[in-house]
Scaffold this motif. Structure first.
Motif, PDB file in Angstrom:
ATOM      1  N   ASP A 128     -38.752 -20.135  14.680  1.00 45.01           N
ATOM      2  CA  ASP A 128     -38.495 -21.541  14.959  1.00 45.01           C
ATOM      3  C   ASP A 128     -38.927 -21.923  16.373  1.00 45.01           C
ATOM      4  OD1 ASP A 128     -37.552 -23.661  13.269  1.00 45.01           O
ATOM      5  OD2 ASP A 128     -35.938 -24.006  14.696  1.00 45.01           O
ATOM      6  N   TYR A 130     -41.496 -24.073  18.782  1.00 46.18           N
ATOM      7  CA  TYR A 130     -42.322 -25.271  18.744  1.00 46.18           C
ATOM      8  C   TYR A 130     -42.790 -25.629  20.140  1.00 46.18           C
ATOM      9  CZ  TYR A 130     -40.469 -25.625  14.062  1.00 46.18           C
ATOM     10  OH  TYR A 130     -40.122 -25.346  12.764  1.00 46.18           O
ATOM     11  N   ALA A 205     -39.113 -20.586   9.910  1.00 41.80           N
ATOM     12  CA  ALA A 205     -38.688 -21.951  10.217  1.00 41.80           C
ATOM     13  C   ALA A 205     -37.235 -22.155   9.814  1.00 41.80           C
ATOM     14  CB  ALA A 205     -39.580 -22.950   9.479  1.00 41.80           C
ATOM     15  N   ARG A 210     -34.873 -29.320  10.085  1.00 40.95           N
ATOM     16  CA  ARG A 210     -36.239 -29.762  10.321  1.00 40.95           C
ATOM     17  C   ARG A 210     -36.579 -31.030   9.548  1.00 40.95           C
ATOM     18  NH1 ARG A 210     -36.760 -26.831  14.246  1.00 40.95           N
ATOM     19  NH2 ARG A 210     -37.028 -28.923  15.051  1.00 40.95           N
ATOM     20  N   SER A 213     -37.278 -33.928  11.760  1.00 38.81           N
ATOM     21  CA  SER A 213     -38.039 -33.596  12.966  1.00 38.81           C
ATOM     22  C   SER A 213     -39.526 -33.836  12.750  1.00 38.81           C
ATOM     23  CB  SER A 213     -37.809 -32.134  13.355  1.00 38.81           C
ATOM     24  OG  SER A 213     -38.635 -31.778  14.443  1.00 38.81           O
ATOM     25  N   GLU A 214     -40.188 -34.312  13.800  1.00 40.67           N
ATOM     26  CA  GLU A 214     -41.638 -34.475  13.747  1.00 40.67           C
ATOM     27  C   GLU A 214     -42.356 -33.157  14.000  1.00 40.67           C
ATOM     28  OE1 GLU A 214     -42.666 -37.467  16.541  1.00 40.67           O
ATOM     29  OE2 GLU A 214     -41.610 -39.072  15.472  1.00 40.67           O
ATOM     30  N   THR A 216     -43.445 -29.455  13.235  1.00 38.47           N
ATOM     31  CA  THR A 216     -43.627 -28.566  12.098  1.00 38.47           C
ATOM     32  C   THR A 216     -44.390 -27.334  12.568  1.00 38.47           C
ATOM     33  OG1 THR A 216     -45.797 -29.405  11.393  1.00 38.47           O
ATOM     34  CG2 THR A 216     -43.831 -30.614  10.603  1.00 38.47           C
ATOM     35  N   ASP A 218     -47.101 -26.371  11.732  1.00 35.55           N
ATOM     36  CA  ASP A 218     -48.528 -26.684  11.854  1.00 35.55           C
ATOM     37  C   ASP A 218     -48.935 -27.008  13.284  1.00 35.55           C
ATOM     38  OD1 ASP A 218     -49.020 -26.283   9.197  1.00 35.55           O
ATOM     39  OD2 ASP A 218     -48.789 -28.387   8.626  1.00 35.55           O
ATOM     40  N   SER A 232     -39.376 -20.237   5.184  1.00 33.33           N
ATOM     41  CA  SER A 232     -38.252 -21.134   5.459  1.00 33.33           C
ATOM     42  C   SER A 232     -36.941 -20.365   5.366  1.00 33.33           C
ATOM     43  CB  SER A 232     -38.244 -22.297   4.464  1.00 33.33           C
ATOM     44  OG  SER A 232     -39.369 -23.125   4.670  1.00 33.33           O
TER      45      SER A 232
END
Length: 267
Positions: A128, A130, A205, A210, A213-214, A216, A218, A232
């Motif tokens: 997780d 980001y 993740a 999530r 949340s924006e 990801t 990706d 996940s």
């Protein structure tokens, strides 16, 4: 997560050292785990029961705990520092790296540096993690900012000052260092430049928080020439190192590490 009054496998018993030997013995290549924003890697001890008994496991921790007067490092300084510690255990690759939250950013940076130096990285895994889009929590913190305690608690899933916390035995000096490390890292996230990793990223993740949340997984796609393999995990970010989520993560990691071990020596 168990308390680490003494570091397993360490003669000094220093659970606040930069290199934390969670399991020093074993004939497999080690897995190196980079600390989240609190600077401590104790939570990775929960992986021990899920990995091969011959799998060495090390944590990397913020230097401020063992050297309180150390200035706040930048990301490149962390990479240099942690690479030096890693090489005291494993001088050459293939390397395996894991990072939770901010630790995933550092693990990625270490992996990129290793590849630039001609080393092999067999595994880059993130829990997780980001990249910040507008700074950490959208603003700059100070050590006495009122929102810091709640931000710390949210990030690791519990209040470290609580008597029930695995970190309850830290003591005043170490707790003060934890706050400073967290704030330094929060502010550092405004100034992170990310390279490109040559290979796949194994990504865990936290699915439970999530949805709105924006961010990801990706977000890492531009920073690898491989794929981002997402698993996940049904938990929130702060619960990633609780026993149930960590058992699922540990099972997948164990299988991946075993596969990598089987490939060693093959052309």
């Amino acid at each position: 997560v168990r308390r680490l009054d003494r570091t397993p496998g360490s003669s000094s018993g220093d659970s606040l050292g930069v290199l934390l030997p969670l399991r020093a013995e074993g004939d497999l290549d080690p897995l190196f785990c980079v600390h989240p924003a609190i600077g401590l890697s104790w939570a990775y001890s929960g992986l021990l029961r899920h990995l091969d008994r011959q799998q060495p496991l090390y944590g990397l921790q913020a230097r401020r705990f063992s050297e309180p007067d150390t200035p706040a490092p930048g990301l490149e300084e962390m990479v240099e520092d942690y690479l030096h510690e890693i090489r005291t255990v494993q001088p050459s690759g293939p390397y395996s790296l894991l990072g939770w939250s901010f630790g995933g950013i550092v693990a990625h940076a270490i992996a990129v540096r290793l590849q630039q130096e001609g080393e092999e990285v067999a595994l880059l895994a993130m829990m997780d993690s980001y990249l910040p889009t507008d700074g950490w929590e959208g603003g700059r913190l100070s050590y006495d900012s009122p929102e810091v305690p709640s931000a710390i608690a949210e990030s690791i899933g519990h209040d470290p000052a609580s008597p029930e916390s695995p970190l309850a035995g830290l003591g005043a000096d170490a707790f003060s260092a934890l706050v400073k490390v967290f704030v330094d890292i929060a502010n550092l996230c405004d100034h992170i430049s990310v390279g490109k990793f040559m290979g796949d990223i194994l990504f865990f993740a936290a699915a439970a928080d999530r949805a709105d949340s924006e961010l990801t997984p990706d977000i890492w796609s531009p920073h690898t020439n491989g794929r981002v393999e997402v698993h996940s995990i049904d938990c929130v970010h702060g619960a990633m190192t609780q026993p149930r989520p960590l058992s699922e993560i540990g099972r997948i990691l164990a299988a991946r590490l075993a596969g990598n071990s089987g490939q060693q020596g093959k052309v």
